[in-house]
Structure formats: structure tokens, C-alpha cells
Design an enzyme around this catalytic site. Structure first.
Site, short mmCIF file in Angstrom:
data_model
loop_
_atom_site.label_atom_id
_atom_site.label_comp_id
_atom_site.label_asym_id
_atom_site.label_seq_id
_atom_site.Cartn_x
_atom_site.Cartn_y
_atom_site.Cartn_z
N THR A 141 0.80 -1.08 -0.08
CA THR A 141 -0.09 -0.02 0.18
C THR A 141 0.90 1.17 0.05
O THR A 141 1.88 1.61 1.04
CB THR A 141 -1.01 0.10 1.23
OG1 THR A 141 -1.70 1.34 1.21
CG2 THR A 141 -0.24 -0.14 2.39
N ASP A 143 -0.22 3.93 0.95
CA ASP A 143 -0.54 4.64 2.48
C ASP A 143 0.33 4.62 3.46
O ASP A 143 0.25 4.87 4.37
CB ASP A 143 -1.96 4.25 2.75
CG ASP A 143 -2.96 4.73 1.52
OD1 ASP A 143 -3.00 5.82 1.00
OD2 ASP A 143 -4.04 4.11 1.18
#
Length: 408
Positions: A141, A143
Site C-alpha cells: 500500500t 498509504d
């Protein structure tokens, strides 16, 4: 390892997610797997019995190298939330029936928080029905919000793109003699790791961004405007980095303060878009200067031409480590990255219980955020800098990067 393997990709892609796929495939074949299947569009595609034998598509070392350099999800992705086992056992019976038809012994899923939830539920159901299939999560990810891992593959390259592009935007703002404010909107729903990476732009050739706002801290519009007005008195060009997910004190996203079209996925995630636009319009009304809203959007996760070699290497390694863990008998685990040292940078892999990772969000430590200065600390800089190091040049054809495509 003996028997067959299946691997899938899920959630938002990164520019190195296919390096993890390459790591799973190559390591599984090297360790003696009979077949390595790829789910098309993740668990959703598997439920529809859509999959491929990867050996029919990845023919040699060149294909593996191209795969490592190809952005997005080679096998396709999905955002599909498995129900709780107690709510719908039939769907799990269908999945395990399909896995049985393919004689699967090892199941790998490359993804983020929601994908680790899938590994958790499938490994729990395997125990419930006494299945010997091993389920391992492979982290992915941009993020960087997975728990129990120092960082996630995909983050380093996204951070590198953000920092490099921010440097270029800052220089562009210095061209004209008129005053201006540029607001850069960067991905990040609840965790500000990506937006914090804009701080990496600062160096001896760049003054860096003026303000950084992360979703970990409630956003105060009045204080924001005060800072902008103060900077406007002394600076020609102001550049601000904001997370798309910043919220005001009452819990509303900043983009919700204006008219917007709302889309919510099956995980309940709102599509976040329009924060920079709202803020630049506010600045324009109150100050009257030139403003520009810039949204990096999907470029943050797709820019493989500026990928971090460190990131690609680690993405490949976690794929291989997942296969090793499964072949040693582990299940219900997720591969994590463990930093040994930042200078020199040394990082290894380990495995952790998926129940301690799935649906747990890792945010930027509050002590790394300077609220008064609207900036991040030197600790964050030391943390993130090693992750953006070095490059793995694309294989260029006719002046453009060459990618590998799954032909069905």
C-alpha cells in the site's frame, strides 16, 4: 514446496506491486511448486472461476524483469469485502471448493488492510474445516498504514514521486513576479505518510513546502488562513501540501464543505477529492491572489518511471519471504519489513499474525508532527529518506517505458 500455488492482487495498485507478484512466482517455481495460478481481479475473480496459469504468460527472466518494472496490478484488482464467516458460510465453501478443484496448497494475497482481512477470514475458515491450505498476506500500500511493519512496499516509490514532483512545483512557482499560492492535494484518508513525504523536497537547492497538513491532526481553517496571510506578506510563491483526508474539528472532510459528488465503495470508504480546490477558492476569495490546486491522484501510485530501487527490491523480497513462510508450514501470517538500521539502511523481513494487522491502521506518530509550524520533524525525514533511494531504470522502447501485459 510441493503442490500448487495461487496468488492474487487486491485494492489500489502501486508501481511495485508486480515486483511482489514476481517474487511470489519466481520463488514458488524455484522451490518446486507444480503450478502457480494467478487470480484475475483478486478474490472476486476467483469466486467467478477466473484465473490463469502464470507459467503460460511469464516465459523467462526478461518477463520477470519487465513485471518488476510494470505499474498497476498485472492480474487486475478488486475491492471485495468477504462477509463474516457466521453470516455467509456458503461463500467460503465456494472458495474452498474452487481451491480444491485446482489442488491449491498455498494461497498468497498481495494487498493492504482490506486484503489482510481476506487472509484473516480465509485462514480462520481453513482451521474451522481442517483444511491444510496455507494462507499468507503480502503487504502492499502506498498509504504505508499497515500495522506491525516498518513500512509497506509501494510507499517508498510514491514518496519519491511526491518529493520530486513537489520540488518541480516549487521551482515553477518562482518563475513569475506575481504572488501565488499553490495547494497540492496528496492521497491519504486517515494516515498522512504520503503528504509528509512532501517534506523530503527540501534541500540545498530547494526551500521546500511552506505548510504541511496531515489527517492525524484536526484542520483549523481559520489558523490555516492566518498562516497563508502571514506568508503572503513576505513570500512571492507559497506552496502547501495537504492530505486529501484532512478533517475539521466536527469530523467533516474539508472537501465536504463544498458541493461534491459522493461515491462510497463496499468497504464504506468515501472517494476523497476536492480539498485543494476548496482551499484555493477560499484563498482566492479572501486574499485575491493567483491560486492553483494540484491533485497528484493516481500518478502517486503509477509513476514507475521514478520508482525507488529500494522499494522494488523490498517488494520482490516480501513476495519471496511469503513463499518461504508458507513452505515452512506457516499460515494466517503477513510478511512484514523490520528495520535494523537507518544509517546505513538495513531492513529484513519477518512474519506476524494476520489478526494483529488486519483492519488496524498505522498513522504518523503525533510526535513527528509539528502542529504549530504545520510541518514534520527530523525523525520523519530520517525515517523516510532511505526508502526513496536509488533507481531501477525502465526498459525503454521507442523512448517510452516498456511494460508487460497479461494477454487473455
Amino acid at each position: 514446496m510441493t503442490g500448487n500455488v495461487i496468488v492474487g492482487q487486491s485494492g489500489g495498485p502501486t508501481c511495485v506491486i508486480n515486483a511482489s507478484l514476481a517474487g511470489v512466482y519466481k520463488t514458488a517455481k524455484d522451490r518446486g511448486a507444480t503450478k502457480v495460478y494467478g487470480m484475475l481481479n483478486g478474490i472476486k475473480g476467483l469466486l467467478e472461476r477466473r484465473y490463469v496459469d502464470l507459467a503460460e504468460h511469464l516465459k523467462g527472466d526478461l518477463d520477470i524483469e519487465l513485471l518488476k518494472r510494470t505499474p498497476s496490478s498485472y492480474l487486475g484488482s478488486c475491492r471485495y469485502k468477504l462477509p463474516e464467516i457466521c453470516d455467509n458460510r456458503e461463500i467460503y465453501d465456494t472458495i474452498f471448493e474452487i481451491l480444491g478443484e485446482l489442488n491449491i496448497n498455498y494461497f498468497f494475497y498481495i494487498g493492504g488492510n482490506d486484503s489482510m482481512d481476506t487472509i484473516k477470514k480465509l485462514s480462520d475458515y481453513a482451521i474451522l474445516i481442517n483444511s491444510d491450505i496455507k494462507f499468507i498476506g503480502v503487504p502492499k500500500t502506498i498509504d504505508n498504514d499497515l500495522a506491525m511493519t516498518d513500512h509497506t512496499p509501494g510507499y517508498g516509490s510514491a514518496a519519491k514521486y511526491i518529493a520530486a514532483s513537489t520540488k518541480e512545483i516549487i521551482r515553477d512557482g518562482l518563475v513569475y513576479d506575481q504572488q501565488s499560492v499553490t495547494v497540492i492535494e496528496i492521497m491519504g484518508r486517515n494516515a498522512g505518510w504520503l503528504t509528509a513525504a512532501a517534506a523530503l523536497a527540501k534541500g540545498d537547492d530547494c526551500e521546500g513546502v511552506d505548510l504541511i497538513y496531515l489527517p492525524e491532526i484536526p484542520f483549523d481553517i481559520d489558523k490555516f488562513m492566518t498562516k497563508i496571510k502571514e506568508l503572503h506578506k513576505v513570500k512571492k510563491s507559497i506552496v502547501v501540501a495537504v492530505s486529501e483526508g484532512i478533517k475539521v474539528a466536527d469530523g467533516r472532510y474539508v472537501f465536504e464543505l463544498t458541493d461534491h459528488i459522493e461515491f462510497v465503495d463496499m468497504f464504506g470508504h468515501k472517494q476523497l477529492q476536492g480539498t485543494a480546490k476548496y482551499l484555493t477558492e477560499l484563498i482566492s476569495r479572501e486574499i485575491g491572489c493567483k491560486t492553483r490546486a494540484i491533485e497528484f491522484t493516481t500518478l502517486q501510485r503509477a509513476a514507475s518511471h521514478l520508482a525507488s530501487r529500494t522499494d522494488i527490491t523490498e517488494a520482490f523480497q516480501v513476495g519471496g519471504a511469503a513463499v518461504k513462510a508458507a513452505s515452512e508450514g506457516y499460515t494466517g501470517r503477513v510478511v512484514v519489513l523490520e528495520r535494523v538500521s537507518s544509517d546505513p539502511y538495513i531492513c529484513g523481513t519477518d512474519i506476524k499474525d494476520v489478526h494483529k494487522i488486519a483492519n488496524v491502521e498505522k498513522k504518523v506518530p503525533l510526535e513527528w508532527i509539528n502542529v504549530e509550524e504545520a510541518s514534520v520533524s527530523s525523525e520523519f525525514i530520517r525515517y523516510a529518506t532511505p526508502l526513496i533511494q536509488a533507481e531501477l531504470s525502465p526498459i525503454m522502447v521507442n523512448g517510452l517505458p516498456k511494460h508487460i501485459k497479461l494477454n487473455l
